[in-house]
Write an enzyme that holds these catalytic residues in place. Structure first.
Site, short mmCIF file in Angstrom:
data_model
loop_
_atom_site.label_atom_id
_atom_site.label_comp_id
_atom_site.label_asym_id
_atom_site.label_seq_id
_atom_site.Cartn_x
_atom_site.Cartn_y
_atom_site.Cartn_z
N ASP A 101 0.76 -1.37 -0.02
CA ASP A 101 0.08 0.01 0.02
C ASP A 101 0.78 1.22 0.06
O ASP A 101 1.81 1.13 0.62
CB ASP A 101 -0.87 0.04 1.13
CG ASP A 101 -2.05 1.04 1.21
OD1 ASP A 101 -3.18 0.57 1.10
OD2 ASP A 101 -1.81 2.31 1.24
N ILE A 102 0.53 2.14 -0.82
CA ILE A 102 1.34 3.45 -0.97
C ILE A 102 1.25 4.36 0.33
O ILE A 102 2.17 5.12 0.66
CB ILE A 102 0.76 4.47 -1.98
CG1 ILE A 102 1.96 5.16 -2.69
CG2 ILE A 102 -0.29 5.09 -1.77
CD1 ILE A 102 1.43 5.67 -4.02
N ASN B 109 -12.79 -3.34 2.48
CA ASN B 109 -13.95 -2.46 2.54
C ASN B 109 -14.83 -2.49 1.44
O ASN B 109 -14.26 -2.74 0.23
CB ASN B 109 -13.24 -1.06 2.68
CG ASN B 109 -12.55 -0.88 3.83
OD1 ASN B 109 -13.16 -1.03 5.03
ND2 ASN B 109 -11.29 -0.22 3.66
N GLU C 195 -12.49 3.24 -1.48
CA GLU C 195 -11.99 4.31 -2.24
C GLU C 195 -11.63 3.77 -3.84
O GLU C 195 -11.69 4.68 -4.50
CB GLU C 195 -10.93 4.91 -1.60
CG GLU C 195 -11.32 6.08 -0.46
CD GLU C 195 -10.42 6.85 0.01
OE1 GLU C 195 -9.26 6.59 -0.11
OE2 GLU C 195 -10.82 7.94 0.82
N VAL C 196 -11.10 2.53 -3.89
CA VAL C 196 -10.78 2.04 -5.11
C VAL C 196 -11.75 0.93 -5.49
O VAL C 196 -11.99 -0.08 -4.95
CB VAL C 196 -9.15 1.64 -5.09
CG1 VAL C 196 -8.91 0.91 -6.39
CG2 VAL C 196 -8.24 2.35 -4.69
N HIS D 269 -10.03 -5.39 -3.19
CA HIS D 269 -8.71 -5.44 -2.57
C HIS D 269 -8.89 -5.93 -1.28
O HIS D 269 -9.59 -5.45 -0.57
CB HIS D 269 -7.68 -4.34 -2.77
CG HIS D 269 -8.74 -2.89 -2.34
ND1 HIS D 269 -9.60 -2.44 -2.91
CD2 HIS D 269 -8.57 -2.18 -1.00
CE1 HIS D 269 -9.90 -1.31 -2.55
NE2 HIS D 269 -9.41 -1.33 -1.40
N HIS E 110 -6.75 -5.57 2.32
CA HIS E 110 -5.52 -5.34 3.01
C HIS E 110 -5.18 -6.32 3.99
O HIS E 110 -5.96 -6.98 4.60
CB HIS E 110 -6.20 -4.19 3.75
CG HIS E 110 -6.49 -2.90 3.29
ND1 HIS E 110 -6.03 -1.78 2.96
CD2 HIS E 110 -7.92 -2.71 2.52
CE1 HIS E 110 -6.73 -0.83 2.20
NE2 HIS E 110 -7.81 -1.34 1.97
P1 5GP Z 1 -9.90 1.30 0.40
O1 5GP Z 1 -10.17 2.58 1.29
O2 5GP Z 1 -10.45 1.44 -1.26
O3 5GP Z 1 -10.10 0.14 1.18
O4 5GP Z 1 -8.22 1.40 0.05
C1 5GP Z 1 -7.54 1.85 -0.94
C2 5GP Z 1 -5.89 1.60 -0.56
O5 5GP Z 1 -5.41 1.94 -1.74
C3 5GP Z 1 -5.61 2.93 0.43
O6 5GP Z 1 -5.02 2.20 1.52
C4 5GP Z 1 -4.59 3.59 -0.40
O7 5GP Z 1 -3.64 4.09 0.29
C5 5GP Z 1 -4.11 2.52 -1.49
N1 5GP Z 1 -3.65 3.22 -2.75
C6 5GP Z 1 -4.50 4.13 -3.50
N2 5GP Z 1 -3.91 4.45 -4.45
C7 5GP Z 1 -2.66 3.66 -4.74
C8 5GP Z 1 -1.44 3.52 -5.47
O8 5GP Z 1 -1.55 4.19 -6.52
N3 5GP Z 1 -0.71 2.60 -5.08
C9 5GP Z 1 -0.59 1.91 -3.89
N4 5GP Z 1 0.23 1.10 -3.81
N5 5GP Z 1 -1.65 2.12 -3.15
C10 5GP Z 1 -2.64 2.83 -3.36
#
Ligand code: 5GP
Length: 125
Positions: free
Chosen positions: A39-40, A97, A105-106, A110, A112
């Site tokens: 994760d970034i 999530n 958010e994505v 995914h 985690h």
């Molecule tokens: P969500 O809130 O959708 O469960 O988590 C999305 C995750 O994707 C976040 O923890 C965020 O830091 C990670 N993320 C978003 N954009 C990128 C990216 O471009 N590269 C990587 N490695 N992680 C990302």
């Protein structure tokens, strides 16, 4: 902005671009079904994201539409990444999530994987 998981898959989402190699990622593991990368914006000492290679918006989409092979492949990959990261004995946490209330958010499924230190309460508000 959080994801409306009832919408169709957007092939231009950031994880689709990572899977196509259009934007860089720090790879942890890859097989026929799955891809794992750091994760970034790490929220724990170890914070890895594992995604299926198929086009699924969320856990809801995946559990409805994915084949038994895809589901088995993905679940095994999550376990393998945790094992290969030496997280089994100290313990780890998995989180997927789904949609607005969870803060997804994505719009590509995914999981985690958090570990490497005690992780605190199950839910933060
Ligand atoms: P969500 O809130 O959708 O469960 O988590 C999305 C995750 O994707 C976040 O923890 C965020 O830091 C990670 N993320 C978003 N954009 C990128 C990216 O471009 N590269 C990587 N490695 N992680 C990302």
């Amino acid at each position: 902005m959080t994801v409306d998981v009832t919408k169709p898959y957007d092939p231009d989402n950031i994880f689709a671009k990572i899977l196509r190699g259009e934007i860089p990622s720090k790879k942890v593991y890859e097989d026929e079904w799955s891809y794992a990368f750091y994760d970034i914006n790490a929220q724990a000492k170890t914070h890895i994201l594992i995604v299926p290679k198929g086009a699924y918006v969320s856990w809801d989409d995946f559990s409805t539409k994915a084949s038994a092979e895809e589901i088995a492949g993905f679940v095994r990959a999550v376990g393998k990444v945790a094992r290969d990261s030496d997280l089994v004995e100290p313990g780890y946490r998995l989180l997927a999530n789904v949609g607005h209330h969870a803060g997804q958010e994505v719009p590509h499924l995914h999981v985690h994987l958090f570990g490497g230190e005690p992780l605190g309460p199950m839910i933060a508000r």
